[in-house]
Design a protein around this motif. Structure first.
Motif, short mmCIF file in Angstrom:
data_model
loop_
_atom_site.label_atom_id
_atom_site.label_comp_id
_atom_site.label_asym_id
_atom_site.label_seq_id
_atom_site.Cartn_x
_atom_site.Cartn_y
_atom_site.Cartn_z
N ILE A 217 -13.60 -6.72 -4.25
CA ILE A 217 -12.03 -6.76 -5.03
C ILE A 217 -11.53 -5.48 -4.20
CG2 ILE A 217 -11.25 -6.27 -6.82
CD1 ILE A 217 -13.21 -7.36 -8.24
N LYS A 218 -12.37 -4.21 -3.88
CA LYS A 218 -11.82 -3.07 -3.16
C LYS A 218 -10.98 -3.87 -1.67
CE LYS A 218 -13.55 1.13 -5.35
NZ LYS A 218 -14.62 2.11 -5.33
N GLN A 219 -11.98 -4.09 -0.70
CA GLN A 219 -11.22 -5.17 0.36
C GLN A 219 -10.32 -5.47 0.38
OE1 GLN A 219 -14.78 -7.12 2.01
NE2 GLN A 219 -16.35 -5.06 2.08
N HIS A 220 -10.31 -6.73 -0.61
CA HIS A 220 -9.02 -6.68 -1.06
C HIS A 220 -7.25 -7.04 -1.82
CE1 HIS A 220 -10.60 -11.69 -0.40
NE2 HIS A 220 -12.33 -11.43 -0.89
N VAL A 221 -8.27 -5.67 -2.24
CA VAL A 221 -6.82 -4.88 -2.63
C VAL A 221 -6.26 -4.21 -1.50
CG1 VAL A 221 -6.46 -2.65 -4.21
CG2 VAL A 221 -7.70 -4.47 -4.55
N HIS A 222 -6.93 -3.31 -1.05
CA HIS A 222 -5.97 -3.07 0.91
C HIS A 222 -4.68 -3.47 1.09
CE1 HIS A 222 -8.73 0.45 1.37
NE2 HIS A 222 -9.98 -0.12 1.37
N SER A 223 -5.43 -5.24 1.52
CA SER A 223 -4.19 -6.43 2.36
C SER A 223 -3.18 -6.46 0.79
CB SER A 223 -4.86 -7.17 2.09
OG SER A 223 -6.34 -7.31 2.39
N LEU A 224 -4.27 -6.29 -0.02
CA LEU A 224 -2.30 -6.09 -1.67
C LEU A 224 -2.06 -5.20 -1.40
CD1 LEU A 224 -2.03 -8.49 -3.77
CD2 LEU A 224 -3.41 -7.23 -5.30
N LEU A 225 -2.62 -3.71 -0.76
CA LEU A 225 -1.02 -2.83 -0.75
C LEU A 225 -0.05 -2.98 0.37
CD1 LEU A 225 -3.27 0.22 -1.11
CD2 LEU A 225 -1.19 -0.07 -2.42
N VAL A 226 -0.84 -3.88 1.59
CA VAL A 226 -0.04 -4.40 2.89
C VAL A 226 1.51 -4.98 2.35
CG1 VAL A 226 0.34 -4.70 5.24
CG2 VAL A 226 -2.07 -3.24 4.45
N LEU A 227 0.49 -6.12 1.35
CA LEU A 227 2.02 -7.29 1.30
C LEU A 227 2.98 -6.16 -0.30
CD1 LEU A 227 0.61 -9.87 -0.71
CD2 LEU A 227 1.72 -8.58 -2.20
N MET A 228 2.51 -5.16 -0.99
CA MET A 228 3.62 -4.99 -1.80
C MET A 228 4.16 -3.74 -1.33
SD MET A 228 2.18 -4.00 -5.41
CE MET A 228 0.46 -3.18 -4.83
N ARG A 230 4.63 -4.04 2.28
CA ARG A 230 6.10 -4.31 3.41
C ARG A 230 7.01 -5.44 2.22
NH1 ARG A 230 4.73 -3.03 8.40
NH2 ARG A 230 2.52 -2.61 8.43
N ALA A 231 6.68 -5.59 1.29
CA ALA A 231 7.49 -6.25 0.48
C ALA A 231 8.72 -4.78 0.08
CB ALA A 231 6.90 -6.95 -1.31
N ALA A 232 8.62 -3.95 -0.45
CA ALA A 232 9.01 -2.93 -1.06
C ALA A 232 9.86 -2.55 0.10
CB ALA A 232 8.80 -1.97 -1.43
N GLY A 235 12.41 -4.52 1.02
CA GLY A 235 13.62 -5.23 -0.18
C GLY A 235 15.36 -3.60 -0.32
N GLY A 236 14.65 -2.88 1.32
CA GLY A 236 15.23 -2.15 1.13
C GLY A 236 15.02 -0.43 1.62
N ALA A 237 13.68 -0.72 0.64
CA ALA A 237 13.08 1.52 0.72
C ALA A 237 13.06 1.70 2.34
CB ALA A 237 11.87 1.43 0.32
N ASP A 238 13.36 2.96 1.60
CA ASP A 238 12.73 4.20 3.22
C ASP A 238 11.10 3.64 4.29
OD1 ASP A 238 11.82 6.32 4.46
OD2 ASP A 238 14.23 6.48 5.69
N VAL A 239 11.73 3.02 5.37
CA VAL A 239 10.31 3.02 6.10
C VAL A 239 8.99 4.14 6.05
CG1 VAL A 239 9.36 1.77 8.39
CG2 VAL A 239 11.40 1.01 7.56
N ASN A 240 9.44 5.34 6.27
CA ASN A 240 8.81 6.26 6.38
C ASN A 240 8.26 6.95 5.27
OD1 ASN A 240 9.47 6.37 8.96
ND2 ASN A 240 10.86 7.79 8.94
N ASP A 241 8.75 6.69 3.58
CA ASP A 241 8.29 6.74 2.49
C ASP A 241 7.68 5.77 2.40
OD1 ASP A 241 10.52 9.09 2.66
OD2 ASP A 241 11.15 7.28 1.37
N ILE A 242 7.56 4.50 2.46
CA ILE A 242 6.79 3.60 2.03
C ILE A 242 5.09 4.53 2.86
CG2 ILE A 242 5.93 1.41 2.29
CD1 ILE A 242 7.33 2.41 -0.56
N PHE A 243 5.40 3.87 4.16
CA PHE A 243 4.17 4.13 4.68
C PHE A 243 3.46 5.35 4.83
CE2 PHE A 243 5.50 1.29 9.09
CZ PHE A 243 5.52 0.58 8.32
N ARG A 272 5.65 2.64 -8.43
CA ARG A 272 6.49 3.30 -7.64
C ARG A 272 7.11 2.77 -6.57
NH1 ARG A 272 3.20 8.50 -5.50
NH2 ARG A 272 3.11 9.24 -7.94
N PHE A 273 6.37 1.75 -5.95
CA PHE A 273 6.89 0.90 -4.77
C PHE A 273 8.22 0.30 -5.31
CE2 PHE A 273 2.39 0.10 -2.32
CZ PHE A 273 2.57 1.35 -1.74
N ILE A 274 8.36 -0.17 -6.31
CA ILE A 274 9.50 -1.39 -6.82
C ILE A 274 10.69 0.27 -6.50
CG2 ILE A 274 10.61 -2.04 -8.47
CD1 ILE A 274 8.18 -3.48 -8.86
#
Length: 390
Positions: A217-228, A230-232, A235-243, A272-274
């Motif tokens: 499950i943790k392996q898939h969560v890494h991908s889910l983190l990337v998905l969230m 990128r969506a943030a 949506g307009g969040a600052d690229v550097n903050d999210i990375f 937090r991403f939202i």
């Protein structure tokens, strides 16, 4: 007495001992368990939820405690409180405080102009830091982190219900890939309730597909983190903050010991991403800037006018322009271009769209004008930027 009531009981102790107001803010939704602070701010433009969520998020980054200024220049102390029953983390907000190097120092000019400032406790920087340390010790005792989690607590119960619904359906064996796309849309729109529901669906699908194997499950969560993340950004969040946040979260995944911890942690990350879709700027006219930024981000591909934006925040054009210039250093057009270029960076980095299509997608009618503005703000052309990121 439940955990939240215990915390509020300690808030009363803090207030009685120091004369400083103390309350709790719920991290998932930014709501307060009691009045957020004294009423001296009634006529001031400030979104208390956003201001103190900012403090709570910084406290989480800095060992559970953080001292910060509100938009008026008053000081608050944020202290993270981890609920041992997993009902959702809280943050103790203590303040306002007028902080000075010594109690003999005069009030700062911006503090002098406030009404009822005499009723706000004054502390030296040393006293404020000492109070912060004591509060951190107190909530550590309250959290009782060695207590076994209550598996029937709110969020876990919701997740179990979702798992049951999925298991009972004909698609139980299939990972709900469509929910990933829906989750991205909800994050971009800042829909916390919808995003949490979709996250539960995805986690339930992962648990069923992986047979509750935490490592898988943790392996898939890494991908889910990337998905969230990128969506943030989309949506307009600052690229550097999210990375930066994403990089700090990666090692935390390995520390999670069970499925409930993972569920609780990932829900915190989601919210937090939202919230980072909208900037937490510690500035005087926070609420005006917040509303303006949200309005621009939601209509980025449309024709945006100064008149419409000023009307959206219920201000005259001249006063609205002055706020943007004073607080952000931008004219309205410059700020719109800034946000459009930030969105274009994401497309250039992560899509195969042509530069012309990207220009239109972020609201530029002319590719050459888009290229000129992009190079002005980044010192490179869109093509050069894309090449450097590949």
């Amino acid at each position: 007495m439940d955990f939240q009531q215990q915390c509020l009981h300690y808030c009363n102790f803090v207030q009685t001992l120091t004369g400083t107001h103390c309350t709790l803010i719920r991290i998932p939704d930014g709501s307060f368990c009691s009045e957020p602070f004294r009423t001296v701010c009634d006529n001031y433009q400030c979104n208390a939820s956003h201001t103190h969520l900012y403090g709570a998020y910084e406290a989480e980054r800095w060992d559970g405690k953080y001292i910060y200024y509100c938009p008026r220049g008053l000081v608050f102390i944020a202290t993270m409180v981890h609920d041992p029953d997993n009902q959702g983390d809280l943050c103790m907000i203590t303040g306002p405080i007028v902080m000075a190097n010594s109690l003999d120092d005069p009030y700062e000019d911006n503090i002098l102009s406030l009404e009822n400032v005499e009723g706000i406790p004054r502390m030296t920087t040393q006293q404020t830091r000492a109070l912060s340390e004591l509060l951190r010790a107190a909530v550590g005792y309250l959290s009782q982190e060695d207590r076994a989690p209550n598996v029937d607590s709110g969020r876990q119960a919701q997740l179990l219900n979702t798992m049951y619904d999925l298991y009972s359906s004909a698609e139980a064996a299939e990972y709900p890939i469509d929910s990933e796309r829906q989750l991205q849309q909800s994050i971009r729109a800042g829909d916390k309730e919808g995003s949490q529901r979709l996250l539960n669906v995805l986690l339930s699908g992962l648990y069923l597909a992986c047979g509750n194997d935490l490592a898988k499950i943790k392996q898939h969560v890494h991908s889910l983190l990337v998905l969230m993340s990128r969506a943030a950004i989309d949506g307009g969040a600052d690229v550097n903050d999210i990375f930066r946040l994403s990089q700090s979260y990666e090692p935390e995944i390995e520390k999670l010991r069970n499925l409930e911890e993972l569920n609780r942690w990932l829900s915190m990350v989601l919210h937090r991403f939202i919230n980072f879709v909208f900037d937490f700027n510690d500035i005087k006219h926070h609420n005006v800037i917040y509303q303006t930024t949200a309005y621009i981000k939601e209509n980025l591909a449309e024709k945006l006018t100064l008149e419409d934006a000023a009307e959206h925040v219920s201000l005259s054009k001249s006063y609205f322009c002055r706020i943007l210039k004073d607080e952000l250093g931008y004219t309205f057009t410059e700020y719109v271009n800034h946000l459009r270029v930030e969105r274009a960076k994401l497309y250039l980095r992560d899509s195969t769209m042509s530069i012309a299509d990207i220009a239109y997608a972020v609201g530029f009618d002319d590719q050459s004008y888009f290229t000129r503005i992009f190079k002005k703000l980044t010192n490179v052309s869109p093509g050069q930027y894309r090449k450097s990121k590949k």
